[in-house]
Scaffold this motif. Structure first.
Motif, PDB file in Angstrom:
ATOM      1  N   MET A 139       0.840  -1.164   0.000  1.00 31.50           N
ATOM      2  CA  MET A 139       0.000   0.000   0.000  1.00 31.50           C
ATOM      3  C   MET A 139       0.893   1.238   0.000  1.00 31.50           C
ATOM      4  O   MET A 139       1.810   1.354   0.806  1.00 31.50           O
ATOM      5  CB  MET A 139      -0.895  -0.014   1.252  1.00 31.50           C
ATOM      6  N   VAL A 140       0.638   2.145  -0.870  1.00 29.96           N
ATOM      7  CA  VAL A 140       1.406   3.376  -0.950  1.00 29.96           C
ATOM      8  C   VAL A 140       0.889   4.345   0.105  1.00 29.96           C
ATOM      9  O   VAL A 140      -0.304   4.610   0.202  1.00 29.96           O
ATOM     10  CB  VAL A 140       1.286   4.011  -2.354  1.00 29.96           C
ATOM     11  N   ASP A 141       1.814   4.838   0.917  1.00 28.18           N
ATOM     12  CA  ASP A 141       1.435   5.780   1.971  1.00 28.18           C
ATOM     13  C   ASP A 141       1.625   7.226   1.555  1.00 28.18           C
ATOM     14  O   ASP A 141       1.180   8.119   2.243  1.00 28.18           O
ATOM     15  CB  ASP A 141       2.248   5.519   3.237  1.00 28.18           C
ATOM     16  N   GLY A 142       2.316   7.456   0.483  1.00 24.63           N
ATOM     17  CA  GLY A 142       2.536   8.829   0.045  1.00 24.63           C
ATOM     18  C   GLY A 142       3.990   9.224   0.164  1.00 24.63           C
ATOM     19  O   GLY A 142       4.862   8.420   0.465  1.00 24.63           O
ATOM     20  N   SER A 143       4.223  10.478  -0.074  1.00 20.75           N
ATOM     21  CA  SER A 143       5.597  10.956  -0.089  1.00 20.75           C
ATOM     22  C   SER A 143       5.929  11.722   1.183  1.00 20.75           C
ATOM     23  O   SER A 143       5.053  12.120   1.945  1.00 20.75           O
ATOM     24  CB  SER A 143       5.817  11.842  -1.315  1.00 20.75           C
ATOM     25  N   GLY A 144       7.198  11.909   1.378  1.00 19.84           N
ATOM     26  CA  GLY A 144       7.708  12.647   2.519  1.00 19.84           C
ATOM     27  C   GLY A 144       9.205  12.786   2.377  1.00 19.84           C
ATOM     28  O   GLY A 144       9.807  12.234   1.463  1.00 19.84           O
ATOM     29  N   GLU A 145       9.807  13.502   3.275  1.00 14.03           N
ATOM     30  CA  GLU A 145      11.246  13.695   3.251  1.00 14.03           C
ATOM     31  C   GLU A 145      11.924  12.654   4.126  1.00 14.03           C
ATOM     32  O   GLU A 145      11.355  12.212   5.116  1.00 14.03           O
ATOM     33  CB  GLU A 145      11.603  15.080   3.765  1.00 14.03           C
ATOM     34  N   ILE A 146      13.152  12.269   3.729  1.00 10.05           N
ATOM     35  CA  ILE A 146      13.928  11.378   4.581  1.00 10.05           C
ATOM     36  C   ILE A 146      15.166  12.117   5.080  1.00 10.05           C
ATOM     37  O   ILE A 146      15.697  12.993   4.405  1.00 10.05           O
ATOM     38  CB  ILE A 146      14.329  10.057   3.887  1.00 10.05           C
ATOM     39  N   THR A 147      15.562  11.745   6.274  1.00 13.52           N
ATOM     40  CA  THR A 147      16.817  12.206   6.846  1.00 13.52           C
ATOM     41  C   THR A 147      17.637  10.951   7.110  1.00 13.52           C
ATOM     42  O   THR A 147      17.151  10.028   7.754  1.00 13.52           O
ATOM     43  CB  THR A 147      16.583  12.973   8.167  1.00 13.52           C
ATOM     44  N   VAL A 148      18.862  10.926   6.608  1.00 12.25           N
ATOM     45  CA  VAL A 148      19.709   9.745   6.710  1.00 12.25           C
ATOM     46  C   VAL A 148      20.923  10.077   7.569  1.00 12.25           C
ATOM     47  O   VAL A 148      21.576  11.099   7.362  1.00 12.25           O
ATOM     48  CB  VAL A 148      20.185   9.287   5.311  1.00 12.25           C
ATOM     49  N   THR A 149      21.212   9.203   8.532  1.00 12.56           N
ATOM     50  CA  THR A 149      22.428   9.318   9.337  1.00 12.56           C
ATOM     51  C   THR A 149      23.129   7.970   9.339  1.00 12.56           C
ATOM     52  O   THR A 149      22.617   6.997   8.784  1.00 12.56           O
ATOM     53  CB  THR A 149      22.124   9.732  10.798  1.00 12.56           C
ATOM     54  N   THR A 150      24.260   7.906   9.975  1.00 10.61           N
ATOM     55  CA  THR A 150      24.978   6.639  10.073  1.00 10.61           C
ATOM     56  C   THR A 150      24.272   5.667  11.005  1.00 10.61           C
ATOM     57  O   THR A 150      24.602   4.490  11.035  1.00 10.61           O
ATOM     58  CB  THR A 150      26.422   6.849  10.565  1.00 10.61           C
ATOM     59  N   ARG A 151      23.270   6.125  11.752  1.00  8.33           N
ATOM     60  CA  ARG A 151      22.555   5.277  12.711  1.00  8.33           C
ATOM     61  C   ARG A 151      21.124   4.937  12.314  1.00  8.33           C
ATOM     62  O   ARG A 151      20.562   3.975  12.819  1.00  8.33           O
ATOM     63  CB  ARG A 151      22.520   5.946  14.077  1.00  8.33           C
ATOM     64  N   VAL A 187       8.407  -2.544   5.324  1.00  8.10           N
ATOM     65  CA  VAL A 187       8.201  -1.279   4.611  1.00  8.10           C
ATOM     66  C   VAL A 187       9.185  -1.190   3.458  1.00  8.10           C
ATOM     67  O   VAL A 187      10.245  -1.802   3.473  1.00  8.10           O
ATOM     68  CB  VAL A 187       8.362  -0.049   5.532  1.00  8.10           C
ATOM     69  N   GLN A 188       8.790  -0.419   2.469  1.00  6.46           N
ATOM     70  CA  GLN A 188       9.659  -0.106   1.346  1.00  6.46           C
ATOM     71  C   GLN A 188       9.763   1.405   1.242  1.00  6.46           C
ATOM     72  O   GLN A 188       8.751   2.106   1.333  1.00  6.46           O
ATOM     73  CB  GLN A 188       9.097  -0.644   0.035  1.00  6.46           C
ATOM     74  N   LEU A 189      10.980   1.871   1.046  1.00  5.74           N
ATOM     75  CA  LEU A 189      11.212   3.287   0.791  1.00  5.74           C
ATOM     76  C   LEU A 189      11.696   3.420  -0.645  1.00  5.74           C
ATOM     77  O   LEU A 189      12.720   2.839  -1.021  1.00  5.74           O
ATOM     78  CB  LEU A 189      12.256   3.857   1.758  1.00  5.74           C
ATOM     79  N   HIS A 190      10.943   4.142  -1.450  1.00  5.19           N
ATOM     80  CA  HIS A 190      11.295   4.379  -2.848  1.00  5.19           C
ATOM     81  C   HIS A 190      12.038   5.709  -2.894  1.00  5.19           C
ATOM     82  O   HIS A 190      11.424   6.773  -2.723  1.00  5.19           O
ATOM     83  CB  HIS A 190      10.034   4.446  -3.718  1.00  5.19           C
ATOM     84  N   PRO A 229       3.704  13.077   6.827  1.00  6.52           N
ATOM     85  CA  PRO A 229       2.875  13.965   7.654  1.00  6.52           C
ATOM     86  C   PRO A 229       1.925  13.234   8.611  1.00  6.52           C
ATOM     87  O   PRO A 229       1.666  13.723   9.706  1.00  6.52           O
ATOM     88  CB  PRO A 229       2.088  14.803   6.648  1.00  6.52           C
ATOM     89  N   LYS A 230       1.421  12.056   8.240  1.00  3.63           N
ATOM     90  CA  LYS A 230       0.473  11.342   9.102  1.00  3.63           C
ATOM     91  C   LYS A 230       1.105  10.202   9.887  1.00  3.63           C
ATOM     92  O   LYS A 230       0.615   9.832  10.941  1.00  3.63           O
ATOM     93  CB  LYS A 230      -0.690  10.788   8.268  1.00  3.63           C
ATOM     94  N   CYS A 231       2.150   9.614   9.337  1.00  2.01           N
ATOM     95  CA  CYS A 231       2.742   8.436   9.972  1.00  2.01           C
ATOM     96  C   CYS A 231       4.256   8.457   9.815  1.00  2.01           C
ATOM     97  O   CYS A 231       4.808   7.741   8.986  1.00  2.01           O
ATOM     98  CB  CYS A 231       2.149   7.180   9.339  1.00  2.01           C
ATOM     99  N   PRO A 232       4.958   9.268  10.615  1.00  2.67           N
ATOM    100  CA  PRO A 232       6.420   9.294  10.500  1.00  2.67           C
ATOM    101  C   PRO A 232       7.018   7.940  10.876  1.00  2.67           C
ATOM    102  O   PRO A 232       6.420   7.175  11.625  1.00  2.67           O
ATOM    103  CB  PRO A 232       6.838  10.386  11.482  1.00  2.67           C
ATOM    104  N   LEU A 233       8.188   7.668  10.336  1.00  2.79           N
ATOM    105  CA  LEU A 233       8.835   6.378  10.537  1.00  2.79           C
ATOM    106  C   LEU A 233      10.290   6.607  10.904  1.00  2.79           C
ATOM    107  O   LEU A 233      11.026   7.272  10.178  1.00  2.79           O
ATOM    108  CB  LEU A 233       8.729   5.565   9.248  1.00  2.79           C
TER     109      LEU A 233
END
Length: 115
Positions: free
Chosen positions: A1-13, A57-60, A20-24
């Motif tokens: 199921m596609v949840d929509g778009s959002g921004e990702i922040t990537v760190t070494t951890r 989950v899948q992150l595209h 906006p509705k379901c941060p991960l």
């Protein structure tokens, strides 16, 4: 199921997906599985801390290879795709060499601890 778009922040951890509705918030050390299932698609599974269920989950994202590499180095250093360079985009090593920046194979980096 596609949840929509959002921004990702990537760190070494971890990677944080700012939906906006379901941060991960995915800490590499809390993941059960990781893989690259398609170009630009990072897939992971983990036990949901809110309901205890196994969640996949899948992150595209164009950053999928980076997500895979960081998660693998941190929590799955013997992952076959990491050791076999299957996480690199097609022709990546050749393109690096063509611009004068040959890359070292990930397996050798891991065995030599980055030296």
């Amino acid at each position: 199921m596609v949840d929509g778009s959002g921004e990702i922040t990537v760190t070494t951890r971890k990677v944080y997906f700012g939906h906006p509705k379901c941060p991960l918030d995915l800490a590499w050390s809390g993941l059960d599985t990781i893989d690259l299932v398609a170009p630009e698609v990072f897939q992971t599974s983990f036990r949901n801390i809110h309901n205890g269920r196994q969640t996949t989950v899948q992150l595209h994202t164009p950053w999928a290879s980076l997500l895979f590499f960081l998660a693998a180095v941190t929590a799955f250093p013997a992952h076959p795709r990491l050791l076999g360079r299957g996480w690199l985009p097609p022709d990546f090593e050749k393109r690096c060499t063509d611009i004068g920046r040959p890359c070292r194979p990930a397996a050798r980096l891991l065995l030599n601890r980055g030296r």
